[in-house]
Design a protein around this motif. Structure first.
Motif, PDB file in Angstrom:
ATOM      1  N   HIS A 253       9.209   3.978 -63.909  1.00  0.00           N
ATOM      2  CA  HIS A 253       8.714   2.876 -64.735  1.00  0.00           C
ATOM      3  C   HIS A 253       9.265   3.024 -66.146  1.00  0.00           C
ATOM      4  O   HIS A 253       9.460   4.146 -66.620  1.00  0.00           O
ATOM      5  CB  HIS A 253       7.185   2.890 -64.825  1.00  0.00           C
ATOM      6  N   ILE A 254       9.470   1.894 -66.810  1.00  0.00           N
ATOM      7  CA  ILE A 254       9.811   1.922 -68.226  1.00  0.00           C
ATOM      8  C   ILE A 254       8.668   1.275 -69.012  1.00  0.00           C
ATOM      9  O   ILE A 254       7.901   0.467 -68.469  1.00  0.00           O
ATOM     10  CB  ILE A 254      11.143   1.206 -68.538  1.00  0.00           C
ATOM     11  N   VAL A 255       8.542   1.653 -70.269  1.00  0.00           N
ATOM     12  CA  VAL A 255       7.505   1.114 -71.146  1.00  0.00           C
ATOM     13  C   VAL A 255       8.191   0.476 -72.348  1.00  0.00           C
ATOM     14  O   VAL A 255       9.035   1.116 -72.998  1.00  0.00           O
ATOM     15  CB  VAL A 255       6.543   2.224 -71.622  1.00  0.00           C
ATOM     16  N   ILE A 286       4.402  -2.190 -69.029  1.00  0.00           N
ATOM     17  CA  ILE A 286       4.986  -1.239 -68.081  1.00  0.00           C
ATOM     18  C   ILE A 286       5.769  -2.061 -67.064  1.00  0.00           C
ATOM     19  O   ILE A 286       5.238  -3.009 -66.481  1.00  0.00           O
ATOM     20  CB  ILE A 286       3.906  -0.408 -67.371  1.00  0.00           C
ATOM     21  N   VAL A 287       7.029  -1.709 -66.856  1.00  0.00           N
ATOM     22  CA  VAL A 287       7.891  -2.444 -65.928  1.00  0.00           C
ATOM     23  C   VAL A 287       8.378  -1.468 -64.861  1.00  0.00           C
ATOM     24  O   VAL A 287       8.968  -0.426 -65.173  1.00  0.00           O
ATOM     25  CB  VAL A 287       9.093  -3.088 -66.652  1.00  0.00           C
ATOM     26  N   GLY A 288       8.135  -1.789 -63.603  1.00  0.00           N
ATOM     27  CA  GLY A 288       8.579  -0.912 -62.526  1.00  0.00           C
ATOM     28  C   GLY A 288       8.099  -1.466 -61.179  1.00  0.00           C
ATOM     29  O   GLY A 288       7.366  -2.450 -61.143  1.00  0.00           O
ATOM     30  N   THR A 289       8.587  -0.923 -60.105  1.00  0.00           N
ATOM     31  CA  THR A 289       9.065   0.437 -60.018  1.00  0.00           C
ATOM     32  C   THR A 289      10.249   0.489 -59.066  1.00  0.00           C
ATOM     33  O   THR A 289      10.551  -0.491 -58.386  1.00  0.00           O
ATOM     34  CB  THR A 289       7.921   1.352 -59.539  1.00  0.00           C
ATOM     35  N   THR A 290      10.901   1.654 -59.016  1.00  0.00           N
ATOM     36  CA  THR A 290      11.944   1.897 -58.024  1.00  0.00           C
ATOM     37  C   THR A 290      11.304   2.533 -56.790  1.00  0.00           C
ATOM     38  O   THR A 290      10.131   2.877 -56.790  1.00  0.00           O
ATOM     39  CB  THR A 290      13.011   2.843 -58.594  1.00  0.00           C
ATOM     40  N   TYR A 310      18.554  -0.384 -62.936  1.00  0.00           N
ATOM     41  CA  TYR A 310      18.022  -1.190 -61.835  1.00  0.00           C
ATOM     42  C   TYR A 310      16.828  -2.023 -62.319  1.00  0.00           C
ATOM     43  O   TYR A 310      16.734  -3.223 -62.047  1.00  0.00           O
ATOM     44  CB  TYR A 310      17.607  -0.276 -60.681  1.00  0.00           C
ATOM     45  N   ILE A 311      15.915  -1.373 -63.033  1.00  0.00           N
ATOM     46  CA  ILE A 311      14.732  -2.082 -63.528  1.00  0.00           C
ATOM     47  C   ILE A 311      15.139  -3.162 -64.521  1.00  0.00           C
ATOM     48  O   ILE A 311      14.683  -4.312 -64.444  1.00  0.00           O
ATOM     49  CB  ILE A 311      13.740  -1.081 -64.166  1.00  0.00           C
ATOM     50  N   LEU A 312      16.017  -2.812 -65.469  1.00  0.00           N
ATOM     51  CA  LEU A 312      16.449  -3.788 -66.480  1.00  0.00           C
ATOM     52  C   LEU A 312      17.165  -4.970 -65.836  1.00  0.00           C
ATOM     53  O   LEU A 312      16.937  -6.125 -66.201  1.00  0.00           O
ATOM     54  CB  LEU A 312      17.359  -3.120 -67.513  1.00  0.00           C
ATOM     55  N   LEU A 323      15.877  -7.535 -71.980  1.00  0.00           N
ATOM     56  CA  LEU A 323      15.560  -6.218 -72.527  1.00  0.00           C
ATOM     57  C   LEU A 323      16.818  -5.357 -72.539  1.00  0.00           C
ATOM     58  O   LEU A 323      17.688  -5.495 -71.671  1.00  0.00           O
ATOM     59  CB  LEU A 323      14.496  -5.521 -71.674  1.00  0.00           C
ATOM     60  N   THR A 324      16.906  -4.460 -73.516  1.00  0.00           N
ATOM     61  CA  THR A 324      18.019  -3.517 -73.585  1.00  0.00           C
ATOM     62  C   THR A 324      17.475  -2.092 -73.562  1.00  0.00           C
ATOM     63  O   THR A 324      16.265  -1.868 -73.664  1.00  0.00           O
ATOM     64  CB  THR A 324      18.827  -3.710 -74.884  1.00  0.00           C
TER      65      THR A 324
END
Length: 565
Positions: A253-255, A286-290, A310-312, A323-324
């Motif tokens: 996950h990314i935040v 929170i953005v995810g997930t793989t 992958y998430i981006l 988003l970067t």
């Protein structure tokens, strides 16, 4: 769960014979400990690291039915999960578990809206709308008003529905504290190094305190292996063949900051393999997930550049302002303990759990999902009951609120008065209530002799210094990493990932934990090295190179034996 209780718990491990010893301090382990304790059993739980130090602090932080499992026709799993979600919201943990809205963007004309609506109707009908609103259909314009961040051509309409979310690490710790409240020994930094046997049955475990190196035998009628992705490793240590295998699937996950995605609700997006969540998280998303196989270091799964890309790529396919990498404030990777299938991709492996009495005196439990931890804990204790003398009472944890739940709603109504009493802004009090519930008086009471504890943590103004102090005095945190990563979420909520707060927090807790200057310096160095290793691993192209970097960082508990087998 403070330092004095820790010493007393070691004495109990040495001298008492327990009905059940549980190995593993994730949510299933603490859930089993609470279940057993509230049935009147003598219970001990040992965890080699910290409560929720593995999978249970690295989830999507949702209590949800699993909307996508409907497509896989796992109706029983969805119904069970929705019941648990309702229990958490209404009775067990209303201070920790909150409703959260999601937009399901529609992209196909004619068939997709009725198809999705039918699925959501099933979701609602199975128990999904007793404490949250039901589905709401939106036109394209209505969906864009709700989520202005979306590209205009990314959808033709939408459906809003609700699930629930919680800080997973805090929830797990509170379940553990509740088990301790009902008499269980709950001890972290306590590693199982051997299984004890009498004739052909397991009769306990030998444990090592990984803080000071001492060892003792812990006698028990039954042992429950609730170690998640370490299940197979513990089975090898026990010298018995498991009835199932566990496969680790990595989820990253990314935040990002809240202002990077302009939206009133979260989102659920379809991908070619699974789904992607955009989840509101205080001042963040929170953005995810793989969902990929992982066969390397189980303690420190590493996110790679490919995971983040992958998430981006998938979230940017629908965002008007992409988003970067520079927008990312935090990244975390966790491992799902899935029941191994035959040549199936991990995203298709069942989230059902399995319980097995592996040998007399030894039960193993694995699989499942965070939402159904309470059911899993009860099933594990049921399986262990064969080896426990006497009649065992049925599970009652569906009726047992976690510590902090009783009185929470009344305190929410009194937030302004509490704020005035302690000289805080009301939003601070509400923040504390949603983390501690009715324990808030205990937390704020620590400031009577030291008013400076009500000041923000340097570098992490969302948290008060009293929260870090309380983490070591009452919540079992033993290391700086425990405080910054799990008792608070500073390590993922700030771009510095806790580095700017490390030394001030170390000095703040040193008195409680008995640290001298050398130990303070060591704790800060270990934490900063971990952050540096994680940052570097996130630039690597694949799992092997990322794991090499992350695994080279020093361990906060250096006396740990890895692997135990």
């Amino acid at each position: 769960m403070g330092p004095l209780e820790r010493e007393e718990s070691w004495r109990r491990l040495e001298t008492e014979t327990f009905d059940v010893v549980i190995v593993g301090g994730g949510v299933v382990g603490v859930g089993a400990a609470l279940d057993a304790a509230t049935r009147g059993l003598r219970v001990a739980l040992v965890e080699a690291r910290d409560l929720a130090s593995g999978t249970s602090s690295r989830s999507s932080k949702l209590f949800h039915g699993g909307l996508r499992y409907l497509e896989q026709l796992e109706f029983g799993l969805v119904r069970e999960a929705l019941r648990e979600r309702e229990l958490m919201l209404n009775r067990i943990a209303p201070h920790l578990v909150k409703p959260v809205a999601f937009l399901y963007p529609l992209t196909k004309r004619v068939w997709e809206r009725p198809y999705t609506a039918a699925g959501l109707f099933l979701y609602d009908s199975m128990g999904g709308r007793r404490s949250v609103p039901g589905q709401k259909h939106l036109t394209k314009a209505g969906a864009l008003r709700m989520v202005p961040a979306l590209k205009r051509d990314a959808l033709i309409g939408g459906i809003r529905y609700f699930d629930a979310q919680a800080d997973d690490a805090r929830h797990t710790m509170m379940v553990g504290r509740t088990a301790a409240h009902y008499g269980a020994v709950v001890r972290t930094s306590t590693q199982v190094v051997q299984f004890l046997r009498e004739a052909d049955r397991v009769s306990g475990v030998r444990v090592k305190d990984v803080e000071d190196g001492r060892e003792t035998d812990v006698r028990a009628h039954a042992v429950i292996n609730a170690t998640g992705v370490w299940t197979d490793e513990l089975q090898r240590l026990a010298g018995s063949r498991g009835r199932f295998r566990v496969r680790a699937s990595k989820g990253v996950h990314i935040v990002v900051a809240r202002d990077r995605i302009v939206s009133e609700s979260g989102m659920i997006l379809r991908t070619e393999k699974s789904v992607l969540f955009v989840i509101p998280w205080r001042n963040h998303w929170i953005v995810g997930t793989t969902d990929t196989d992982w066969n390397l270091d189980l303690a420190h799964p590493a996110a790679t550049r490919a995971d983040i890309d992958y998430i981006l790529e998938h979230v940017n396919s629908v965002l008007a302002t992409p988003l970067t990498h520079d927008d990312i404030e935090g990244v975390y990777a966790g491992l799902r303990p899935l029941l191994a299938g035959e040549n199936e991709s991990t995203s298709k492996l069942s989230r059902e759990h399995a319980v097995a009495r592996v040998s007399p005196g030894l039960v193993a439990i694995a699989g499942g999902k965070y939402t159904t931890y309470r059911v899993m804990g009860a099933d594990a204790v049921d399986a262990a009951s064969v080896d426990v003398p006497g009649r065992i009472q049925p599970s009652i944890t569906d009726k047992v609120p976690l510590v902090g739940a009783d009185g929470y709603h009344a305190l929410v109504n009194q937030a302004d008065q509490l704020a005035t009493r302690y000289g805080l802004h009301p939003y601070r009090v509400r923040h504390l209530l949603d983390r501690y519930g009715s324990l808030v008086h205990e937390v704020l009471g620590l400031s009577r002799d030291n008013p400076d504890l009500l000041k923000p943590i340097p570098g992490s103004p969302d948290y008060l210094q009293v929260e870090a102090y309380y983490a070591v005095s009452h919540e079992g945190a033993l290391h700086l990493e425990d405080v910054l990563t799990r008792r608070t979420r500073i390590s993922i909520e700030y771009p510095h990932r806790g580095v700017e707060s490390a030394e001030p927090v170390a000095r703040l807790v040193a008195g409680v934990l008995g640290w001298d200057e050398e130990r303070i310096k060591h704790e800060v160095e270990v934490y900063n090295s971990r952050v540096e290793a994680e940052r570097e691993s996130q630039t690597k192209p694949n799992d092997e190179s990322a794991d090499g970097v992350r695994s080279a960082a020093p361990e906060a508990r250096p006396q740990l034996i890895e692997p135990v087998s």
